[in-house]
Design a protein around this motif. Structure first.
Motif, PDB file in Angstrom:
ATOM      1  N   ASP A  23      67.177   0.497 -40.443  1.00  0.00           N
ATOM      2  CA  ASP A  23      68.193  -0.527 -40.706  1.00  0.00           C
ATOM      3  C   ASP A  23      67.587  -1.923 -40.697  1.00  0.00           C
ATOM      4  OD1 ASP A  23      70.091   1.436 -40.917  1.00  0.00           O
ATOM      5  OD2 ASP A  23      70.741   1.291 -38.824  1.00  0.00           O
ATOM      6  N   ALA A  24      66.644  -2.166 -39.790  1.00  0.00           N
ATOM      7  CA  ALA A  24      66.034  -3.496 -39.702  1.00  0.00           C
ATOM      8  C   ALA A  24      65.248  -3.821 -40.967  1.00  0.00           C
ATOM      9  CB  ALA A  24      65.129  -3.568 -38.474  1.00  0.00           C
ATOM     10  N   GLN A  25      64.517  -2.853 -41.489  1.00  0.00           N
ATOM     11  CA  GLN A  25      63.745  -3.083 -42.709  1.00  0.00           C
ATOM     12  C   GLN A  25      64.664  -3.326 -43.901  1.00  0.00           C
ATOM     13  OE1 GLN A  25      61.456   0.584 -42.339  1.00  0.00           O
ATOM     14  NE2 GLN A  25      59.559  -0.592 -42.165  1.00  0.00           N
TER      15      GLN A  25
ATOM     16  N   ASP B  67      58.657 -13.103 -50.313  1.00  0.00           N
ATOM     17  CA  ASP B  67      58.712 -12.442 -49.004  1.00  0.00           C
ATOM     18  C   ASP B  67      58.436 -10.951 -49.134  1.00  0.00           C
ATOM     19  OD1 ASP B  67      59.316 -14.819 -47.753  1.00  0.00           O
ATOM     20  OD2 ASP B  67      61.483 -14.537 -47.936  1.00  0.00           O
ATOM     21  N   LEU B  68      58.975 -10.316 -50.191  1.00  0.00           N
ATOM     22  CA  LEU B  68      58.797  -8.884 -50.371  1.00  0.00           C
ATOM     23  C   LEU B  68      57.322  -8.509 -50.472  1.00  0.00           C
ATOM     24  CD1 LEU B  68      61.664  -8.148 -52.930  1.00  0.00           C
ATOM     25  CD2 LEU B  68      61.626  -7.543 -50.517  1.00  0.00           C
ATOM     26  N   ARG B  69      56.540  -9.387 -51.056  1.00  0.00           N
ATOM     27  CA  ARG B  69      55.110  -9.094 -51.212  1.00  0.00           C
ATOM     28  C   ARG B  69      54.371  -9.130 -49.879  1.00  0.00           C
ATOM     29  NH1 ARG B  69      53.908  -9.448 -56.682  1.00  0.00           N
ATOM     30  NH2 ARG B  69      55.483 -10.528 -57.932  1.00  0.00           N
ATOM     31  N   THR B  70      54.942  -9.789 -48.895  1.00  0.00           N
ATOM     32  CA  THR B  70      54.255  -9.965 -47.613  1.00  0.00           C
ATOM     33  C   THR B  70      54.611  -8.894 -46.585  1.00  0.00           C
ATOM     34  OG1 THR B  70      56.005 -11.421 -46.767  1.00  0.00           O
ATOM     35  CG2 THR B  70      54.197 -12.451 -47.995  1.00  0.00           C
ATOM     36  N   PHE B  71      55.519  -7.982 -46.924  1.00  0.00           N
ATOM     37  CA  PHE B  71      55.936  -6.951 -45.960  1.00  0.00           C
ATOM     38  C   PHE B  71      54.830  -5.906 -45.845  1.00  0.00           C
ATOM     39  CE2 PHE B  71      60.728  -7.700 -46.860  1.00  0.00           C
ATOM     40  CZ  PHE B  71      60.649  -8.887 -46.150  1.00  0.00           C
ATOM     41  N   ALA B  72      53.999  -6.056 -44.810  1.00  0.00           N
ATOM     42  CA  ALA B  72      52.857  -5.159 -44.660  1.00  0.00           C
ATOM     43  C   ALA B  72      53.263  -3.755 -44.237  1.00  0.00           C
ATOM     44  CB  ALA B  72      51.874  -5.746 -43.630  1.00  0.00           C
TER      45      ALA B  72
END
Length: 666
Positions: free
Chosen positions: A404-406, A417-422
């Motif tokens: 849920d958090a993701q 921001d989406l590109r930085t989600f490791a």
């Protein structure tokens, strides 16, 4: 290639995703109430079985009592006023009276037989009905699940739910719950009769019960763990066998028979060990119960016989003492009742294991049934305009199961921001394009670039995490799933045929496809002539996965299947990559007819097959890098140009054959 020796690294993991076994409680009221809902349509049969059990329990305990009456009435000198009500209604002549008692005994046996037949037939019939209903519900539920569910759940485990777990529930309905009630009724009747005849002897008979209960408790705990390991091992055996039988050709090709047999032997040994432990427990438990029951009978004979022998009023055949009125008939009846008393106790231990296995099985089955599909039709679907137009708008997608958090982070994130989600491995990143109605689009790129994923998202096999996908100018998440997927026809690289006939595999249950339409579709893809040479023609049997057909023949049947359903959008996913040259020529002859009047999407590594496409999408590492026609992309000298050079660097320009151009019959 030599057969390698097995090593420790090849050992199957002790704990895998297959082992979702639930230990559970022996009785769970919540699960039982839910299970009994499956019995509701057959409550009349269940009620008849319940009544049969009650009356059968009564007839079961009548035999020793009749023996007691016969002995005390005709074989001892018991005073008339001390005889029971039945003895006073019997003929005073011993031969006639014993004949009457024998007739009553025989009648009780016939009644027991009839009630046993009624109860067994009714519950077995009901159990089969419940199994049918439950398996149908599970299969319907599996059909509604999204592909993501099957990605995470091995086939062997799902097969176990439909087979072994449902069998455990059937055993509970047929041999578990009602049989437990039967044992309880028999025990209750025996105890009541024994107490009425002589309560001191009755207490003596049940004096060993605490020891038996203690031994039963240890036995249950031991067998419970053994049964849990059996179920887990069975699930692993099912999964292992299904996987290796399906891939047996690969096992044999790489000479891995020894390694595969070693791995299977380990799983099989775990199952054998679990069963061996259970066998040891049974071998120890039953002799203990038998010994204790024999001890109780010995005490009854000892003290009861002593009471009879101590009777100074020998002429009356009875004695008044600490054991009350004990006659020879009472002693004989007590011995028989004591023998029957311990059988239900042993039986209850087996029923306990059946009940526990059923509770664990029901929890696994209900866990599956309660698993909601991630892909469902909306409550108020919006129909598309059937134009065949496809549009991707800034689509981001991952196969990961997000928490849920993701999901909350993604919902509010910008593209940067989406590109930085490791913690998220994106398969598609910001993909946007439009395929116009009746246009032929090709998708190319290296393996893993996201080509097949794009087509799967069009049919909403998975839901995207960000962006939107429009088919027929309506977001796929707003459309009815059945109607959405009816507009697609798909031919995969690895064609899948079902057991049945060729006609069945083309129709796939679509009764509206007439014989003429079916044959025309087969002729259009150049497989009709071959089918007519077969003994059964279009009704020729097809074995599992089309084992008797070549890869090319299976592929052409898949083409006919797609064409017969007349889809608005046609997807060909590497449809010609695994066929021979002759079959590919047949397919190319059919392609020009198949793509006419519909939107077509081609996924191909062979660039020669997509050069005449109206637009070509070039994917690279989840990004849409280039788009244009064949000539436009070559003139840009970008990624597509590099792919083209890799395939044709040793060929003269123009040597390749353009796709979709009609070829001569020669």
């Amino acid at each position: 290639m030599a057969d390698a020796k097995p090593d420790k690294k090849s050992e199957p993991q002790k704990k895998t995703a297959l082992e979702d076994d639930v230990v559970g409680k022996a009785y769970d009221g919540r699960l039982m109430r839910r299970l009994l809902t499956y019995l509701r349509p057959y409550k009349l049969q269940a009620i008849l079985s319940a009544f049969a059990i009650i009356f059968k329990a009564g007839s079961d305990v009548a035999g020793p009592w009749l023996v007691k009456v016969a002995v005390d009435t005709y074989m001892t000198r018991t005073p008339y006023e001390k005889l029971g009500w039945l003895a006073r209604h019997l003929n005073r002549n011993p031969l006639a009276g014993i004949a009457q008692i024998g007739a009553l005994y025989l009648a009780s046996l016939f009644i027991t037989f009839g009630l046993e037949f009624l109860q067994t037939y009714m519950m077995q019939w009901t159990g089969q009905k419940i199994m049918f209903d439950l398996r149908s519900q599970i299969f319907r539920h599996l059909q509604r699940m999204s592909p993501a569910f099957f990605d995470r759940n091995p086939v062997g485990r799902l097969v176990t739910r439909v087979t072994s777990d449902v069998d455990a529930l059937n055993e509970m309905f047929t041999s578990g719950v009602l049989a437990i009630f039967e044992d309880v009724f028999v025990l209750s009747f025996i105890v009541i009769i024994m107490l009425r005849m002589s309560w001191p002897l009755a207490l003596l008979a049940v004096s060993v019960i605490p020891i038996i209960l203690y031994a039963t408790r240890i036995f249950r705990r031991y067998v419970r763990d053994s049964y849990r390991r059996q179920r887990a091992a069975t699930a692993r055996i099912n999964s292992f066998t299904q996987e290796y039988v399906s891939g047996m050709s690969v096992v044999q090709l790489f000479n891995r028979e020894r390694r595969a047999f070693h791995d299977f032997s380990q799983v099989n040994a775990e199952n054998k060990k679990a069963w061996t432990d259970a066998i040891f427990a049974y071998a120890l438990y039953y002799p203990i119960v038998e010994f204790l029951s024999s001890t109780a009978i010995a005490l009854i004979i000892w003290f009861g016989g002593w009471a009879v022998l101590r009777n100074e009023a020998a002429l009356s055949g009875r004695i008044e003492g600490i054991f009350g009125t004990v006659t020879l008939g009472v002693l004989i009846a007590f011995i028989q009742y004591a023998q029957r008393f311990f059988r239900p106790i042993q039986d209850l231990s087996d029923k306990y294991n059946i009940l526990q296995a059923a509770m664990a099985a029901s929890e696994r089955v209900f866990k599956l049934l309660d698993t909601q599909s991630e892909i469902v039709s909306p409550a108020n679907p919006i129909p598309g305009n059937n134009s065949g137009r496809i549009e991707f708008r800034n689509v981001w997608f991952t196969y990961q199961k997000l928490d849920d958090a993701q999901r909350a982070r993604i919902a509010t994130a910008t593209e940067e921001d989406l590109r930085t989600f490791a913690d998220i491995e994106w398969v598609l990143m910001g993909v946007s394009f439009v395929i116009e109605p009746d246009e032929t689009a090709a998708i190319v790129g290296h393996t893993g670039a996201g080509k097949t994923t794009i087509t799967a998202l069009m049919m909403r096999f998975y839901d995207i995490q960000h962006g939107s996908i429009l088919v027929d100018d309506v977001d796929v998440r707003q459309q009815d799933l059945t109607k959405l997927r009816q507009r697609f026809g798909v031919v995969l690289q690895d064609p899948f045929l079902f057991t049945g006939t060729i006609a069945d595999n083309v129709r796939l249950g679509s009764s509206w496809i007439t014989d003429e339409r079916l044959q025309r579709a087969c002729d259009d893809v150049n497989i009709g002539d071959f089918i007519r040479t077969l003994p059964g023609k279009f009704n020729e049997p097809v074995q599992e996965r089309g084992a008797t057909l070549s890869t090319g023949q299976k592929q052409l049947i898949s083409f006919a299947r797609a064409l017969a359903h007349s889809p608005r959008i046609l997807i060909l996913d590497e449809a010609t990559s695994s066929v021979d040259t002759d079959t590919e020529l047949r397919v190319r002859l059919a392609l020009s007819r198949m793509i006419t009047g519909r939107t077509s999407i081609l996924i191909a590594h062979r660039l020669s097959t997509i050069q005449s496409a109206d637009t070509i999408l070039v994917m690279h590492k989840g990004h849409l890098r280039e788009r244009g026609t064949h000539q436009e992309l070559l003139s840009h000298r970008g990624l597509y140009w590099k792919l083209y050079q890799l395939q044709y660097k040793d060929q003269e320009p123009g040597a390749e054959t353009a796709a979709f151009q009609p070829l001569s019959a020669d």
